[in-house]
Motif scaffolding. Structure first.
Motif, PDB file in Angstrom:
ATOM      1  N   PRO A 194       4.459   8.464  12.436  1.00 14.07           N
ATOM      2  CA  PRO A 194       3.975   9.794  12.034  1.00 14.07           C
ATOM      3  C   PRO A 194       4.636  10.335  10.768  1.00 14.07           C
ATOM      4  O   PRO A 194       4.069  11.207  10.103  1.00 14.07           O
ATOM      5  CB  PRO A 194       4.305  10.673  13.253  1.00 14.07           C
ATOM      6  N   ASP A 195       5.832   9.783  10.403  1.00 14.70           N
ATOM      7  CA  ASP A 195       6.490  10.251   9.180  1.00 14.70           C
ATOM      8  C   ASP A 195       5.774   9.764   7.925  1.00 14.70           C
ATOM      9  O   ASP A 195       6.039  10.267   6.822  1.00 14.70           O
ATOM     10  CB  ASP A 195       7.943   9.768   9.135  1.00 14.70           C
ATOM     11  N   LEU A 196       4.870   8.809   8.069  1.00 14.14           N
ATOM     12  CA  LEU A 196       4.174   8.239   6.911  1.00 14.14           C
ATOM     13  C   LEU A 196       2.826   8.892   6.645  1.00 14.14           C
ATOM     14  O   LEU A 196       2.111   8.483   5.730  1.00 14.14           O
ATOM     15  CB  LEU A 196       3.975   6.731   7.116  1.00 14.14           C
ATOM     16  N   VAL A 197       2.466   9.893   7.449  1.00 17.46           N
ATOM     17  CA  VAL A 197       1.171  10.560   7.253  1.00 17.46           C
ATOM     18  C   VAL A 197       1.417  12.004   6.845  1.00 17.46           C
ATOM     19  O   VAL A 197       2.532  12.526   6.929  1.00 17.46           O
ATOM     20  CB  VAL A 197       0.300  10.505   8.532  1.00 17.46           C
ATOM     21  N   LEU A 234       0.829  -1.212   0.000  1.00 20.55           N
ATOM     22  CA  LEU A 234       0.000   0.000   0.000  1.00 20.55           C
ATOM     23  C   LEU A 234       0.860   1.257   0.000  1.00 20.55           C
ATOM     24  O   LEU A 234       0.607   2.213  -0.750  1.00 20.55           O
ATOM     25  CB  LEU A 234      -0.916  -0.002   1.246  1.00 20.55           C
ATOM     26  N   LEU A 235       1.915   1.229   0.804  1.00 22.99           N
ATOM     27  CA  LEU A 235       2.766   2.409   0.919  1.00 22.99           C
ATOM     28  C   LEU A 235       3.771   2.499  -0.216  1.00 22.99           C
ATOM     29  O   LEU A 235       4.413   3.550  -0.403  1.00 22.99           O
ATOM     30  CB  LEU A 235       3.502   2.389   2.264  1.00 22.99           C
ATOM     31  N   GLY A 236       3.932   1.408  -0.960  1.00 18.99           N
ATOM     32  CA  GLY A 236       4.860   1.417  -2.086  1.00 18.99           C
ATOM     33  C   GLY A 236       6.299   1.442  -1.656  1.00 18.99           C
ATOM     34  O   GLY A 236       7.151   1.999  -2.378  1.00 18.99           O
ATOM     35  N   LEU A 279       2.221   5.756  -2.273  1.00 19.28           N
ATOM     36  CA  LEU A 279       2.723   5.967  -3.628  1.00 19.28           C
ATOM     37  C   LEU A 279       2.640   7.445  -3.993  1.00 19.28           C
ATOM     38  O   LEU A 279       3.237   8.286  -3.363  1.00 19.28           O
ATOM     39  CB  LEU A 279       1.955   5.075  -4.610  1.00 19.28           C
ATOM     40  N   ASP A 280       1.815   7.794  -5.014  1.00 21.45           N
ATOM     41  CA  ASP A 280       1.755   9.180  -5.482  1.00 21.45           C
ATOM     42  C   ASP A 280       0.515   9.915  -4.979  1.00 21.45           C
ATOM     43  O   ASP A 280       0.121  10.946  -5.524  1.00 21.45           O
ATOM     44  CB  ASP A 280       1.779   9.214  -7.010  1.00 21.45           C
TER      45      ASP A 280
END
Length: 570
Positions: free
Chosen positions: A56-59, A43-45, A90-91
């Protein structure tokens, strides 16, 4: 380093994560990721593992604080916590609802995420429908009110005013009647597009119903700015509209209200702009008018205020204030104009411009006016006792009072109860009141003068100003409106008008009171042209009776005279 006994359950948890939610992670109380499901990685690629990376760095950066708070709360309380964030996938960013729950003794937290993008899209669509006009996609009245409140907040911080303009298409009904609602809707969409293109990015355009639009114009407050902007907006609607072979010629009118001069909230600004629009349509269409309380009165009938007024009568909340009318040469108080005030227990002092027109409409003005007339006549002897000389009292008579069959009886009762000589009473009436029915006016004025009362024309020069009535009616006093006084002595046109009124009054043997005198320069100019009486903040604001009594006893206003020109005291 963890013991083997602790690692096994963690491994089991990681296995279960593969079947949990759209994404699943195990994190430390600090927010660092300890493991993630393969679905989460896809999902996050991200090709590699996420271990050690702060969740929190992924939001989205604006969601980081909320996520950190949720993690801390779940760890501290030992209970699951829900939080909505936008995951960077991803994008694009996908809205997720994360459920963060403690894993007991293993000092970890389980994060299970559910993709709520479909729900989010539906919520956004419903929000858009609730706040936008279905036909033009412009903001509706609900969103408009919110936008105005935002502009008000900015204006309070910057000290910069702004304008709200209501625009109504002239003759739009004929389009629906002759060509049908489908063509009418197409014209409205074209009009919305034209108005939008004529505006700045900082402006807000809304459709509030039918053929009416509202434009919020931050930073637009001067007369020149308003004229320029409204002229551009109205001009864009003058070009013909084309639809399915039909060429349609329309036009538009506009009403403008200003913050903070006219109102300080969204309801007041919209109501006053509507009132100005109605006035613009009534007086010729195809024009923009800025709201004027003098010309238009209240914008709407305030039901709650009306109910409070009836209660106020019972509770005795209405008061009389008195503004000195002063001899321009001596500054000695010669009389007082009586002004009605309303002290509401929660609203404070309610301005007369709000309650007088409502009282005029519902008939309560007859009761209030009768009370004011009787109370003013009763008050004058106390003023004369304090001053040790003759004075007079001036009372405003509303249009509805003047037309009431019982008015002369009320006048007789006021004079009889107070024992006042009629010559000490001046009754102020506007030009418009007289000209509604001149024959009736002549009859009533003659009977009023038979009782010794003097008749004053209030706000002279702002109404009909037909000089014929000065000869026809028994008038004794002209009150020059403050609009002609406020820019003296520098304003050439106003100076010419005041000079003409004073010269005419001298030849007709009429007294003149100049209203709104606020500066020594205005007083000197008027005195040099033999204006005998003045009224304004320079020589006294409206005041309650006990303050007026003190002013008379202390000779307060005559103390303002220079030493070489002492006032007479008897």
């Amino acid at each position: 380093m963890r013991s083997p006994s602790a690692a096994a359950p963690a491994h089991g948890t990681d296995t279960l994560m593969e079947a949990a939610g759209d994404c699943a992670l195990r994190i430390a109380p600090s927010g660092e990721i300890r493991s993630a499901s393969r679905r989460t990685l896809r999902l996050l690629g991200l090709p590699g593992a996420l271990e050690g990376m702060p969740l929190p760095d992924l939001v989205h950066e604006t969601d980081g604080a909320a996520l950190r708070t949720a993690i801390a709360d779940a760890h501290a309380a030992g209970e699951p916590v829900l939080v909505r964030v936008r995951l960077r996938c991803l994008d694009r960013e996908i809205p997720f609802e994360l459920r963060i729950a403690p894993l007991g003794a293993y000092d970890s937290l389980l994060v299970v995420g559910r993709d709520v993008s479909a729900q989010h899209a539906l919520e956004e669509r419903l929000r858009h429908i609730a706040t936008h006009d279905a036909l033009t996609e412009l903001p509706n009245r609900l969103l408009l009110a919110d936008r105005i409140r935002m502009v008000i907040a900015n204006a309070r911080r910057s000290g910069q005013g702004f304008a709200v303009a209501t625009i109504g298409i002239d003759g739009f009904k004929k389009v629906n009647d002759a060509l049908g609602h489908a063509v009418g809707d197409a014209v409205l969409c074209q009009a919305a597009g034209r108005l939008r293109r004529a505006m700045r990015d900082s402006d807000t355009l809304a459709r509030v119903g039918g053929d009416e639009f509202v434009v919020v114009l931050p930073g637009t407050a001067s007369e020149a700015q308003i004229k320029l902007v409204t002229g551009r907006l109205l001009a864009t609607l003058q070009s013909p509209f084309e639809h399915e072979g039909h060429t349609i010629y329309l036009g538009a009118s506009s009403g403008v209200a200003l913050y903070p001069q006219h109102a300080e909230d969204d309801h007041g600004l919209l109501a006053l702009a509507d009132a100005a629009l109605i006035r613009a349509k009534e007086t010729g269409k195809g024009r923009a008018l800025v709201y004027s309380a003098r010309e238009q009165g209240p914008p709407q009938h305030d039901i709650s205020l009306e109910a409070a007024m009836f209660s106020a009568v019972r509770e005795g909340e209405f008061l009389l204030y008195f503004q000195p009318i002063v001899d321009a040469r001596t500054r000695l108080i010669e009389g007082f104009e009586t002004l009605m005030r309303w002290k509401h227990p929660t609203l404070g002092m309610v301005p007369p411009v709000r309650f007088i027109p409502i009282a005029e409409t519902n008939g309560l003005i007859n009761m209030l006016g009768a009370w004011a007339l009787k109370a003013a006549c009763a008050q004058l002897p106390q003023f004369e006792e304090a001053a040790k000389r003759d004075l007079y009292i001036s009372v405003n008579i509303s249009p509805r009072q003047f037309r009431n069959d019982k008015f002369l009886g009320v006048l007789d009762e006021a004079l009889a109860l107070s024992g006042l000589d009629g010559s000490k009473l001046v009754l102020e009436i506007t030009e418009g009141t007289l000209m509604v029915d001149p024959q009736h006016a002549e009859t009533i004025l003659t009977r009023m003068s038979e009782r010794g009362a003097r008749i004053a024309i209030d706000d002279f020069g702002t109404g009909y100003s037909s000089l014929a009535y000065l000869k026809r009616f028994p008038i004794s006093v002209l009150k020059v409106d403050r609009a002609f006084v406020k820019d003296l002595p520098g304003a050439q046109k106003e100076a010419a008008i005041c000079s003409a009124v004073l010269d005419m009054a001298r030849h007709l043997d009429l007294s003149v009171v100049a209203e709104g005198v606020e500066t020594e320069e205005q007083l000197a100019w008027l005195q040099a042209r033999d204006c005998r009486y003045i009224q304004g903040y320079l020589t006294g604001k409206p005041m309650p009776a006990h303050v007026a009594l003190a002013a008379l006893q202390d000779n307060h206003y005559t103390a303002l005279l220079p030493p070489e020109r002492p006032a007479r005291t008897s």
